[in-house]
Design a protein around this motif. Structure first.
Motif, PDB file in Angstrom:
ATOM      1  N   ASP A  61     -12.141   7.142  -3.364  1.00 26.87           N
ATOM      2  CA  ASP A  61     -11.386   7.412  -2.134  1.00 26.87           C
ATOM      3  C   ASP A  61      -9.931   6.992  -2.301  1.00 26.87           C
ATOM      4  N   HIS A  62      -9.709   5.859  -2.931  1.00 22.54           N
ATOM      5  CA  HIS A  62      -8.350   5.383  -3.172  1.00 22.54           C
ATOM      6  C   HIS A  62      -7.606   6.328  -4.115  1.00 22.54           C
ATOM      7  N   GLU A  63      -8.268   6.743  -5.177  1.00 15.20           N
ATOM      8  CA  GLU A  63      -7.645   7.634  -6.161  1.00 15.20           C
ATOM      9  C   GLU A  63      -7.298   8.999  -5.568  1.00 15.20           C
ATOM     10  N   LEU A  64      -8.091   9.453  -4.622  1.00 15.36           N
ATOM     11  CA  LEU A  64      -7.901  10.791  -4.040  1.00 15.36           C
ATOM     12  C   LEU A  64      -7.319  10.732  -2.625  1.00 15.36           C
ATOM     13  N   PHE A  68      -7.052  13.318   1.587  1.00 17.88           N
ATOM     14  CA  PHE A  68      -7.812  13.002   2.809  1.00 17.88           C
ATOM     15  C   PHE A  68      -6.950  12.326   3.850  1.00 17.88           C
ATOM     16  N   PRO A  69      -6.296  13.007   4.748  1.00 18.56           N
ATOM     17  CA  PRO A  69      -6.118  14.463   4.782  1.00 18.56           C
ATOM     18  C   PRO A  69      -4.942  14.874   3.908  1.00 18.56           C
ATOM     19  N   PHE A  70      -4.939  16.139   3.560  1.00 11.11           N
ATOM     20  CA  PHE A  70      -3.869  16.696   2.730  1.00 11.11           C
ATOM     21  C   PHE A  70      -2.733  17.151   3.641  1.00 11.11           C
ATOM     22  N   ASP A  71      -1.531  16.701   3.348  1.00 14.55           N
ATOM     23  CA  ASP A  71      -0.359  17.039   4.145  1.00 14.55           C
ATOM     24  C   ASP A  71       0.168  18.411   3.728  1.00 14.55           C
ATOM     25  N   THR A  72       0.059  19.376   4.618  1.00 11.06           N
ATOM     26  CA  THR A  72       0.449  20.758   4.307  1.00 11.06           C
ATOM     27  C   THR A  72       1.857  21.104   4.797  1.00 11.06           C
ATOM     28  N   ASP A  73       2.553  20.170   5.396  1.00 13.09           N
ATOM     29  CA  ASP A  73       3.846  20.454   6.038  1.00 13.09           C
ATOM     30  C   ASP A  73       4.886  21.055   5.102  1.00 13.09           C
ATOM     31  N   LYS A  74       4.916  20.669   3.857  1.00 12.43           N
ATOM     32  CA  LYS A  74       5.989  21.140   2.969  1.00 12.43           C
ATOM     33  C   LYS A  74       5.654  22.421   2.194  1.00 12.43           C
ATOM     34  N   GLU A  84      -1.446  23.275  -4.865  1.00 11.77           N
ATOM     35  CA  GLU A  84      -1.058  21.865  -4.883  1.00 11.77           C
ATOM     36  C   GLU A  84      -2.260  20.954  -4.630  1.00 11.77           C
ATOM     37  N   TRP A  85      -3.159  21.362  -3.740  1.00  7.88           N
ATOM     38  CA  TRP A  85      -4.366  20.578  -3.471  1.00  7.88           C
ATOM     39  C   TRP A  85      -5.180  20.438  -4.764  1.00  7.88           C
ATOM     40  N   LEU A  86      -5.400  21.556  -5.455  1.00  6.59           N
ATOM     41  CA  LEU A  86      -6.174  21.532  -6.708  1.00  6.59           C
ATOM     42  C   LEU A  86      -5.468  20.708  -7.777  1.00  6.59           C
ATOM     43  N   TRP A  87      -4.127  20.825  -7.838  1.00  9.50           N
ATOM     44  CA  TRP A  87      -3.392  20.057  -8.832  1.00  9.50           C
ATOM     45  C   TRP A  87      -3.493  18.559  -8.537  1.00  9.50           C
ATOM     46  N   ILE A  88      -3.386  18.172  -7.291  1.00 12.32           N
ATOM     47  CA  ILE A  88      -3.499  16.749  -6.940  1.00 12.32           C
ATOM     48  C   ILE A  88      -4.898  16.232  -7.277  1.00 12.32           C
ATOM     49  N   LEU A  89      -5.934  17.008  -6.981  1.00  8.22           N
ATOM     50  CA  LEU A  89      -7.298  16.623  -7.354  1.00  8.22           C
ATOM     51  C   LEU A  89      -7.389  16.418  -8.864  1.00  8.22           C
ATOM     52  N   SER A  90      -6.933  17.392  -9.622  1.00  8.84           N
ATOM     53  CA  SER A  90      -7.037  17.349 -11.084  1.00  8.84           C
ATOM     54  C   SER A  90      -6.186  16.234 -11.675  1.00  8.84           C
ATOM     55  N   GLN A  91      -4.948  16.158 -11.246  1.00  8.34           N
ATOM     56  CA  GLN A  91      -4.032  15.149 -11.760  1.00  8.34           C
ATOM     57  C   GLN A  91      -4.507  13.733 -11.410  1.00  8.34           C
ATOM     58  N   SER A  92      -5.032  13.549 -10.206  1.00 14.54           N
ATOM     59  CA  SER A  92      -5.523  12.231  -9.790  1.00 14.54           C
ATOM     60  C   SER A  92      -6.679  11.773 -10.666  1.00 14.54           C
ATOM     61  N   SER A 128     -11.972  18.881   2.940  1.00 17.86           N
ATOM     62  CA  SER A 128     -10.532  18.654   2.837  1.00 17.86           C
ATOM     63  C   SER A 128      -9.801  19.945   2.477  1.00 17.86           C
ATOM     64  N   LEU A 129     -10.326  20.669   1.506  1.00 22.07           N
ATOM     65  CA  LEU A 129      -9.700  21.930   1.096  1.00 22.07           C
ATOM     66  C   LEU A 129      -9.750  22.951   2.234  1.00 22.07           C
ATOM     67  N   LYS A 130     -10.840  22.987   2.950  1.00 22.32           N
ATOM     68  CA  LYS A 130     -10.979  23.896   4.096  1.00 22.32           C
ATOM     69  C   LYS A 130      -9.932  23.575   5.160  1.00 22.32           C
ATOM     70  N   ALA A 131      -9.795  22.302   5.503  1.00 20.46           N
ATOM     71  CA  ALA A 131      -8.823  21.891   6.518  1.00 20.46           C
ATOM     72  C   ALA A 131      -7.395  22.201   6.071  1.00 20.46           C
ATOM     73  N   ALA A 132      -7.111  21.984   4.806  1.00 17.98           N
ATOM     74  CA  ALA A 132      -5.759  22.208   4.290  1.00 17.98           C
ATOM     75  C   ALA A 132      -5.417  23.693   4.199  1.00 17.98           C
ATOM     76  N   SER A 133      -6.366  24.483   3.711  1.00 18.60           N
ATOM     77  CA  SER A 133      -6.082  25.888   3.405  1.00 18.60           C
ATOM     78  C   SER A 133      -6.355  26.845   4.558  1.00 18.60           C
ATOM     79  N   GLY A 134      -7.248  26.448   5.448  1.00 17.20           N
ATOM     80  CA  GLY A 134      -7.646  27.364   6.509  1.00 17.20           C
ATOM     81  C   GLY A 134      -8.685  28.377   6.058  1.00 17.20           C
ATOM     82  N   ILE A 135      -9.139  28.267   4.824  1.00 14.58           N
ATOM     83  CA  ILE A 135     -10.191  29.167   4.331  1.00 14.58           C
ATOM     84  C   ILE A 135     -11.507  28.744   4.972  1.00 14.58           C
ATOM     85  N   GLU A 136     -12.121  29.644   5.690  1.00 19.68           N
ATOM     86  CA  GLU A 136     -13.350  29.327   6.426  1.00 19.68           C
ATOM     87  C   GLU A 136     -14.619  29.558   5.611  1.00 19.68           C
TER      88      GLU A 136
END
Length: 182
Positions: A61-64, A68-74, A84-92, A128-136
């Motif tokens: 949880d700390h590493e990722l 949780f939640p992913f900031d989509t503002d930028k 960016e979500w996938l890259w943060i997951l992978s890079q983390s 988390s990905l669903k909330a960030a992306s809006g993909i249902e």
């Protein structure tokens, strides 16, 4: 003497695993380090399995935390958000593997090899990905995660240092990005 707590036990166990490796740490040694008996730890954890699982989950949880939640503002598009979500997951996960190999090993053992806990972890990622992306479409979300599992699943971690991690990630992204918009 500090009061014994779940948090102190987890902090101490974390430090000991990093310093000595998970194979050399047991409840008795954690108790000794805390100035108590291993029996006192049973007030907080049912045994080593529960302690290690909870330690693994709190570490993960700390590493990722950025997911949780992913900031989509930028970000201006769904594709940018998913990328960016996938890259943060992978890079983390990559950085955690390099920085704390013993904790990564503990995580691999107590989360990745425990079907119930792994299902919970993947469910959290999908949410988390669903909330960030809006993909249902949850099936699509699982497919996206599967496409990038090579860059985030512990089973592949030993390969990460032998490749151009970012370039390989981007090559897979190029294959799936067209399917993100629909």
């Amino acid at each position: 003497m500090k009061t014994l707590s779940k948090e102190r036990i987890l902090e101490t166990a974390h430090r000991m695993v990093v310093e000595h490796g998970m194979e050399k740490v047991n409840l008795s040694k954690v108790g000794t380090e805390l100035g108590t008996t291993h029996a006192a730890i049973y007030k907080y954890f049912s045994g080593k399995e529960e302690l290690w699982t909870e330690l693994s989950l709190s570490w993960l949880d700390h590493e990722l935390a950025r997911l949780f939640p992913f900031d989509t503002d930028k970000y201006s598009s769904k594709k940018d958000i998913v990328h960016e979500w996938l890259w943060i997951l992978s890079q983390s996960k990559y950085e955690a593997y390099v920085r704390e190999p013993e904790m990564f090993k503990l995580y691999t053992t107590y989360i990745d090899r425990n079907p119930a806990v792994l299902t919970r972890h993947i469910g959290d990622l999908v949410d988390s990905l669903k909330a960030a992306s809006g993909i249902e479409d949850v099936g699509r979300l699982y497919a996206i995660l599967m496409a990038f599992s090579y860059f985030s699943a512990p089973a592949y971690a030993d390969n990460w240092l032998r490749m151009d991690f970012k370039a390989e990630f981007e090559a897979v992204w190029k294959l799936i990005e067209v399917g993100i918009v629909g």
